[in-house]
Design an enzyme around this catalytic site. Structure first.
Site, PDB file in Angstrom:
ATOM      1  N   GLU A   1       0.836  -1.193   0.000  1.00 50.73           N
ATOM      2  CA  GLU A   1       0.000   0.000   0.000  1.00 50.73           C
ATOM      3  C   GLU A   1       0.873   1.246   0.000  1.00 50.73           C
ATOM      4  O   GLU A   1       0.361   2.348   0.100  1.00 50.73           O
ATOM      5  CB  GLU A   1      -0.974  -0.028   1.185  1.00 50.73           C
TER       6      GLU A   1
ATOM      7  N   CYS B   1      -3.666  -2.938   4.326  1.00 48.45           N
ATOM      8  CA  CYS B   1      -2.817  -3.981   4.909  1.00 48.45           C
ATOM      9  C   CYS B   1      -3.306  -5.395   4.591  1.00 48.45           C
ATOM     10  O   CYS B   1      -2.638  -6.378   4.923  1.00 48.45           O
ATOM     11  CB  CYS B   1      -2.718  -3.791   6.421  1.00 48.45           C
TER      12      CYS B   1
ATOM     13  N   HIS C   1      -3.296  -9.072  12.323  1.00 49.43           N
ATOM     14  CA  HIS C   1      -2.626  -7.904  11.758  1.00 49.43           C
ATOM     15  C   HIS C   1      -2.235  -6.997  12.930  1.00 49.43           C
ATOM     16  O   HIS C   1      -3.053  -6.747  13.819  1.00 49.43           O
ATOM     17  CB  HIS C   1      -3.574  -7.178  10.797  1.00 49.43           C
TER      18      HIS C   1
HETATM   19  N1  COA Z   1       1.492   4.146  30.329  1.00 45.26           N
HETATM   20  C1  COA Z   1       0.812   3.064  29.841  1.00 45.26           C
HETATM   21  N2  COA Z   1      -0.182   3.167  28.929  1.00 45.26           N
HETATM   22  C2  COA Z   1      -0.511   4.408  28.482  1.00 45.26           C
HETATM   23  C3  COA Z   1       0.152   5.555  28.961  1.00 45.26           C
HETATM   24  C4  COA Z   1       1.187   5.393  29.914  1.00 45.26           C
HETATM   25  N3  COA Z   1       1.885   6.435  30.402  1.00 45.26           N
HETATM   26  N4  COA Z   1      -0.387   6.628  28.339  1.00 45.26           N
HETATM   27  C5  COA Z   1      -1.353   6.169  27.501  1.00 45.26           C
HETATM   28  N5  COA Z   1      -1.420   4.822  27.593  1.00 45.26           N
HETATM   29  C6  COA Z   1      -2.288   3.910  26.838  1.00 45.26           C
HETATM   30  C7  COA Z   1      -3.718   4.415  26.664  1.00 45.26           C
HETATM   31  O1  COA Z   1      -4.497   4.140  27.818  1.00 45.26           O
HETATM   32  C8  COA Z   1      -4.143   3.624  25.458  1.00 45.26           C
HETATM   33  O2  COA Z   1      -4.457   2.303  25.814  1.00 45.26           O
HETATM   34  P1  COA Z   1      -5.907   1.687  25.480  1.00 45.26           P
HETATM   35  O3  COA Z   1      -6.086   1.830  23.988  1.00 45.26           O
HETATM   36  O4  COA Z   1      -5.775   0.252  25.895  1.00 45.26           O
HETATM   37  O5  COA Z   1      -6.876   2.499  26.247  1.00 45.26           O
HETATM   38  C9  COA Z   1      -2.871   3.549  24.609  1.00 45.26           C
HETATM   39  O6  COA Z   1      -1.787   3.848  25.509  1.00 45.26           O
HETATM   40  C10 COA Z   1      -2.831   4.554  23.449  1.00 45.26           C
HETATM   41  O7  COA Z   1      -3.176   5.801  23.945  1.00 45.26           O
HETATM   42  P2  COA Z   1      -4.066   6.829  23.102  1.00 45.26           P
HETATM   43  O8  COA Z   1      -4.267   8.030  23.915  1.00 45.26           O
HETATM   44  O9  COA Z   1      -5.254   6.129  22.540  1.00 45.26           O
HETATM   45  O10 COA Z   1      -3.003   7.113  21.930  1.00 45.26           O
HETATM   46  P3  COA Z   1      -3.097   7.996  20.638  1.00 45.26           P
HETATM   47  O11 COA Z   1      -4.199   8.991  20.671  1.00 45.26           O
HETATM   48  O12 COA Z   1      -1.722   8.518  20.450  1.00 45.26           O
HETATM   49  O13 COA Z   1      -3.461   6.962  19.472  1.00 45.26           O
HETATM   50  C11 COA Z   1      -3.194   5.177  17.926  1.00 45.26           C
HETATM   51  C12 COA Z   1      -2.926   5.664  19.370  1.00 45.26           C
HETATM   52  C13 COA Z   1      -2.738   3.728  17.807  1.00 45.26           C
HETATM   53  C14 COA Z   1      -4.679   5.281  17.603  1.00 45.26           C
HETATM   54  C15 COA Z   1      -2.340   6.069  16.969  1.00 45.26           C
HETATM   55  O14 COA Z   1      -0.995   5.783  17.159  1.00 45.26           O
HETATM   56  C16 COA Z   1      -2.697   5.902  15.511  1.00 45.26           C
HETATM   57  O15 COA Z   1      -3.573   6.591  14.994  1.00 45.26           O
HETATM   58  N6  COA Z   1      -1.982   4.982  14.788  1.00 45.26           N
HETATM   59  C17 COA Z   1      -2.207   4.751  13.367  1.00 45.26           C
HETATM   60  C18 COA Z   1      -3.483   3.970  13.059  1.00 45.26           C
HETATM   61  C19 COA Z   1      -3.497   2.595  13.544  1.00 45.26           C
HETATM   62  O16 COA Z   1      -2.473   2.030  13.852  1.00 45.26           O
HETATM   63  N7  COA Z   1      -4.719   2.024  13.618  1.00 45.26           N
HETATM   64  C20 COA Z   1      -4.935   0.687  14.074  1.00 45.26           C
HETATM   65  C21 COA Z   1      -5.960  -0.113  13.275  1.00 45.26           C
HETATM   66  S1  COA Z   1      -5.461  -0.508  11.623  1.00 45.26           S
END
Ligand code: COA
Length: 391
Positions: A83, A115, A237
């Site tokens: 992709e 993916c 995945h």
């Molecule tokens: N210690 C431990 N865990 C922590 C933490 C800390 N200090 N701070 C945050 N976290 C946890 C949160 O509780 C959350 O866990 P949960 O999902 O089990 O509740 C996790 O870390 C991620 O935190 P979040 O605030 O949701 O992160 P984010 O807004 O930065 O977004 C993604 C995370 C994955 C959505 C982001 O990286 C993203 O958009 N990635 C690309 C898209 C993707 O990978 N999508 C997946 C499906 S294909």
């Protein structure tokens, strides 16, 4: 039915990039608590492509060991799933075909559905082998995952290629039984043709992924698939490794299991070792999970593995594979560890500079700096043509 159960993955090899960025460096730059990366999303580092690496060089590096071991005589098809495509018309697989010196009597094509593409490639390959069991198909999944700097997606970048040789009487994994399928028109992740980095609605993508888990499992069951507790491990995945755990918890509760009573870590944990340090490799991600599972010391002979492949947008598939007796003799565990360990560590500034690099679009002669120490490199962009070289 007998011949159907004897087709699958005969060999598997992966390659990753010249460089790696530890999440500690990203966390120090953006002030994030490292616990969010290490525990919250389950990522420790991410592979970063050198200026002279791309999906073609990674793919050639992944496929080269398969060609060295098995030759090219029986491979009449190469399916390249990506992709992070480099051309709107020409398949990246044609460059790989050329770099590996494959014969002209080969069909080569590129597939795309985020993916999920490599799983479509695997299923199409199985169909081709059914049609002529003497033929083998080279399936390559290769991606460089790139999100905007300082965006939430930045921590979930990565890059790798996995090459699978698909044929009859496979030495590693037989692909058995029905598939559970699920498609839904959602905008959780996409990359318009004019953009280098993907657009993503992270929370929406997690929701869409979990809906697809439910949807594929429902269809898999309706198609006569096995019970959930028939599987010894699940390869999901892994856009980030924590997603695999979330997904399996979701599947268990959908099926009415008490998630505290099931050892989720045991079912998922053996599949995450490579993804946790390579990052998201898009089409290659689930197959990197399979590589980690097979390379794990615990014996999997005759055990069933559940595969959940998801591609945003979205298309998903659940299918089953059985690990073949004697599979350990065919693994490339040392080569895989070496691919990960050989990467040079970047500091944040060097990573940022590579992230922001792009080729001029003027059609001039633009050599790339020599950075990779791998066997294949993108030497230049000359007259709008990508020039590759093999060392
Ligand atoms: N210690 C431990 N865990 C922590 C933490 C800390 N200090 N701070 C945050 N976290 C946890 C949160 O509780 C959350 O866990 P949960 O999902 O089990 O509740 C996790 O870390 C991620 O935190 P979040 O605030 O949701 O992160 P984010 O807004 O930065 O977004 C993604 C995370 C994955 C959505 C982001 O990286 C993203 O958009 N990635 C690309 C898209 C993707 O990978 N999508 C997946 C499906 S294909």
């Amino acid at each position: 039915m007998a011949s159907q159960s004897a087709i699958g993955i005969h060999d598997l090899s992966f390659a990753t990039t010249e460089f790696v960025l530890p999440h500690t460096a990203l966390a120090a730059h953006n002030g994030t608590d490292i616990g969010k990366y290490h525990l919250g999303i389950g990522q420790h580092s991410m592979s970063v492509a050198a200026a002279d690496e791309d999906v073609v060089t990674l793919a050639a590096a992944a496929a080269e060991p398969l060609i060295a071991r098995h030759g090219t005589d029986r491979i009449r098809t190469v399916v390249f799933a990506t992709e992070s495509s480099i051309d709107q018309a020409k398949s990246a697989g044609v460059y790989v075909h050329s770099l590996l010196g494959m014969p002209s009597y080969t069909r080569v094509v590129e597939l795309k559905q985020a993916c999920y593409g490599a799983t479509a490639a695997l299923q199409f390959a199985i169909g081709l082998v059914h049609r002529d069991p003497e033929q083998q198909v080279l399936v390559i999944a290769s991606d460089v995952s790139k999100y905007e700097l300082d965006s939430p997606g930045e921590a979930t970048q990565g890059a790798a290629a996995v090459a699978l040789l698909v044929g009859k009487d496979p030495a590693l994994v037989r692909i058995d039984g029905p598939s559970g399928l699920f498609t839904a028109d959602v905008m959780d992740f996409w990359r318009p043709n004019y953009r280098e980095s993907a657009l993503v609605d992270g929370q929406e993508s997690i929701t869409a992924y979990l809906q697809a888990v439910e949807g594929t499992w429902k269809d898999y069951t309706e198609q006569g698939g096995q019970a959930l507790d028939a599987f010894s491990a699940f390869c999901y995945h892994q856009p980030f490794t924590k997603m695999a755990h979330k997904a399996h918890h979701h599947l268990l509760s959908t099926c009415g299991y008490d998630t505290d009573a099931v050892d989720v870590k045991r079912l998922i944990g053996r599949t995450t070792a490579y993804n946790a340090v390579v990052g998201n490799s898009y089409t290659a991600s689930m197959y990197l999970g399979l590589a980690a599972l097979l390379d794990h010391p615990e014996d999997l002979t005759d055990q069933d593995v559940g595969f959940f492949s998801y591609g945003s947008g979205s298309v998903a598939e659940f299918f089953a594979g059985r690990v073949v007796p004697g599979y350990r003799k065919h693994l490339r565990t040392e080569q895989h560890r070496e691919a990960i360990d050989r990467r040079g560590t970047l500091d944040y500034a060097a990573y940022r500079e590579l992230h922001e690099r792009s080729f001029p679009t003027d059609g001039g002669d633009h050599p790339t700096p020599v950075q990779t120490t791998g066997s294949f490199r993108l030497a230049a962009l000359r007259g709008h043509k990508r020039i590759y070289e093999r060392r």
